[in-house]
Design a protein around this motif. Sequence first.
Motif, short mmCIF file in Angstrom:
data_model
loop_
_atom_site.label_atom_id
_atom_site.label_comp_id
_atom_site.label_asym_id
_atom_site.label_seq_id
_atom_site.Cartn_x
_atom_site.Cartn_y
_atom_site.Cartn_z
N ARG A 73 0.82 -1.22 0.00
CA ARG A 73 0.00 0.00 0.00
C ARG A 73 0.85 1.26 0.00
O ARG A 73 0.53 2.23 -0.69
N VAL A 74 1.93 1.25 0.78
CA VAL A 74 2.70 2.50 0.90
C VAL A 74 3.78 2.60 -0.17
O VAL A 74 4.40 3.65 -0.34
N GLY A 75 4.04 1.50 -0.87
CA GLY A 75 5.05 1.52 -1.93
C GLY A 75 6.45 1.15 -1.44
O GLY A 75 7.44 1.59 -2.02
N GLY A 76 6.53 0.35 -0.39
CA GLY A 76 7.85 -0.03 0.14
C GLY A 76 8.29 -1.44 -0.23
O GLY A 76 9.38 -1.88 0.13
N LEU A 77 7.41 -2.15 -0.97
CA LEU A 77 7.68 -3.57 -1.22
C LEU A 77 8.99 -3.82 -1.96
O LEU A 77 9.71 -4.77 -1.68
N ASP A 78 9.30 -2.92 -2.92
CA ASP A 78 10.52 -3.13 -3.71
C ASP A 78 11.78 -3.02 -2.87
O ASP A 78 12.86 -3.42 -3.32
N ALA A 79 11.66 -2.46 -1.69
CA ALA A 79 12.85 -2.32 -0.83
C ALA A 79 13.15 -3.60 -0.06
O ALA A 79 14.13 -3.65 0.70
N LEU A 80 12.34 -4.64 -0.25
CA LEU A 80 12.64 -5.92 0.40
C LEU A 80 13.40 -6.81 -0.57
O LEU A 80 13.16 -6.81 -1.77
N THR A 81 14.32 -7.60 -0.01
CA THR A 81 15.04 -8.60 -0.80
C THR A 81 14.73 -9.96 -0.18
O THR A 81 14.82 -10.10 1.05
N GLY A 82 14.39 -10.90 -1.02
CA GLY A 82 14.07 -12.22 -0.47
C GLY A 82 14.50 -13.33 -1.40
O GLY A 82 15.12 -13.08 -2.44
N THR A 83 14.17 -14.54 -1.01
CA THR A 83 14.49 -15.69 -1.85
C THR A 83 13.20 -16.15 -2.53
O THR A 83 12.11 -15.95 -2.00
N PRO A 208 8.49 5.39 2.95
CA PRO A 208 7.33 5.30 2.05
C PRO A 208 6.02 5.57 2.79
O PRO A 208 5.13 6.23 2.25
N ALA A 209 5.92 5.12 4.05
CA ALA A 209 4.68 5.35 4.80
C ALA A 209 4.49 6.84 5.06
O ALA A 209 3.38 7.38 4.93
N LEU A 210 5.58 7.54 5.41
CA LEU A 210 5.47 8.99 5.67
C LEU A 210 5.07 9.73 4.39
O LEU A 210 4.23 10.65 4.42
N ARG A 211 5.66 9.32 3.25
CA ARG A 211 5.29 9.96 1.97
C ARG A 211 3.82 9.72 1.65
O ARG A 211 3.09 10.61 1.23
N HIS A 212 3.40 8.46 1.87
CA HIS A 212 2.01 8.06 1.60
C HIS A 212 1.05 8.90 2.45
O HIS A 212 0.02 9.38 1.97
N LEU A 213 1.41 9.09 3.71
CA LEU A 213 0.55 9.87 4.62
C LEU A 213 0.54 11.34 4.22
O LEU A 213 -0.51 11.98 4.23
N ASP A 214 1.72 11.82 3.87
CA ASP A 214 1.82 13.23 3.47
C ASP A 214 0.92 13.49 2.25
O ASP A 214 0.18 14.48 2.21
N ALA A 215 0.96 12.54 1.31
CA ALA A 215 0.16 12.72 0.07
C ALA A 215 -1.33 12.69 0.38
O ALA A 215 -2.13 13.17 -0.43
N ARG A 216 -1.71 12.12 1.52
CA ARG A 216 -3.14 12.06 1.88
C ARG A 216 -3.50 13.09 2.93
O ARG A 216 -4.53 12.99 3.60
N GLY A 217 -2.63 14.05 3.10
CA GLY A 217 -2.96 15.20 3.96
C GLY A 217 -2.80 14.96 5.45
O GLY A 217 -3.24 15.79 6.25
#
Length: 425
Positions: A73-83, A208-217
């Motif tokens: 939802r916040v757009g942080g998924l790409d920052a995870l690395t996994g197998t 990403p969560a702070l940006r997401h919140l900022d964009a929603r006021g």
Amino acid sequence: MAGTVHIVGAGLAGLAAAVELAEQGRRVVVHEAAKFAGGRCRSYYDAQIGMTIDNGNHLLLSGNRSAFDFLRRVGGLDALTGTSEAEFPFADLATGERWTLRPNSGRLPWWILDSRRRVPGSRAPDYLAPISVLRASAPATVGDVMPCHGPLYDRLWRPVLLAALNTEPCDADARLAAQILRETFGAGGQACRPFIAAGGLSAAFVEPALRHLDARGADIRFGRPLRGIQLGQTRAEALEFGEARIELEPEDAVILAVPAQVAWALVPGLSVPDRFHAIVNAHFRIAPPPGQPLFLGVINGVTEWLFAYPDRLSVTISCADRLVDEPRAELAAAIWREVASLTGLAPELPRWQIVRERRATFAATPAQEARRPETRTSTANLFLAGDWTRTGLPSTIEGSIRSGLNAATALSRSADAPRQSRAAA
Ligand SMILES: Cc1cc2nc3c(=O)[nH]c(=O)nc-3n(C[C@H](O)[C@H](O)[C@H](O)COP(=O)(O)OP(=O)(O)OC[C@H]3O[C@@H](n4cnc5c(N)ncnc54)[C@H](O)[C@@H]3O)c2cc1C
């Protein structure tokens, strides 16, 4: 309730509640005591090691559905690395043995019949021991319902449960252990793929969560420790921040997403967990050797998990109360000796940092579990969030995010109830 929602605490619980409510179009104000968000799950620049590190290595498993949904939802998924598969490499420092546990992806655990996917020396029936944990209904420890000894316990169940519960598993609450097992190993390999935030926890969860919140006021205020809540007969009436005071309007609500001991001091008569365990992390500024796995479980050492980031190696030790007063330099040197032997790197100690979180998580025992409060309080417009509230999970990212969502849901329902009864009248 169309008023403002005041969320106190910008750890993952507070951020998750804020994201949910801001997405619903609610007016959200977040008050955070520190100058940064993320609480116990964040990155910071550390002058001693001369780089940005995390306060502690955090491992997610693909079965942590609320955490993954939050990141999506916040757009942080790409920052995870996994197998791409469930793989848990292990090393035994006492014997030098190495193995990789490889649960198959479906729910039917046929992998326990394949000796190449199992722990060396274990037999298929050994893997059935946790069934008694899954069946535990009354308050009991893992040790009450399952033998806490033997090669498979030492090489699999203890390290996995210790990491998840941050409590010696034999003393830990069996139902918390069961919930972890149900949502990961019990759900098959597709729920056990391990992930880390290779570029740092803040880049994945917080920024990403702070940006997401900022964009929603949403309005996020740092350096604002809540000092008191004025409670009326049925409602919270004001929030006190030292010099500043916010009078709450009739439709305003508060989500308290602070640590347990802070909530206890703010809400009279609140029952909260009051025993905690430490987690120690040792960070070493050195690139991992080629082929070093993303993370490695370590048996028979001080080191329990070795994480490989692009620019550093980092060790996690759970339930580490015994280490919090050890001299830091000696601890770093002792841990590095193990890391050097595990990786083949030179024995010279690289630049290092030891981070000790003394109250990393509440002790996941039956007695502490019984002290966890529900999301709702006896005050109609005051809700609780935090990994220490009654989520059914131990203190984890997943638990804290779920607690924030629980608080947002409870708040929205309580707002809808009067509207529905007015409509029915
Ligand atoms: C070293 C370490 C390693 C971990 N490893 C893992 C792992 O591998 N996997 C996993 O899933 N989980 C792990 N965890 C657990 C996970 O980090 C926590 O469960 C989660 O971060 C808790 O989030 P929270 O929002 O509930 O609480 P917190 O992060 O404690 O957030 C509370 C917030 O409230 C703020 N606050 C405090 N007092 C006030 C006040 N008076 N007014 C306003 N704000 C206030 C705090 O500054 C903080 O930002 C680990 C934790 C630690 C410490």
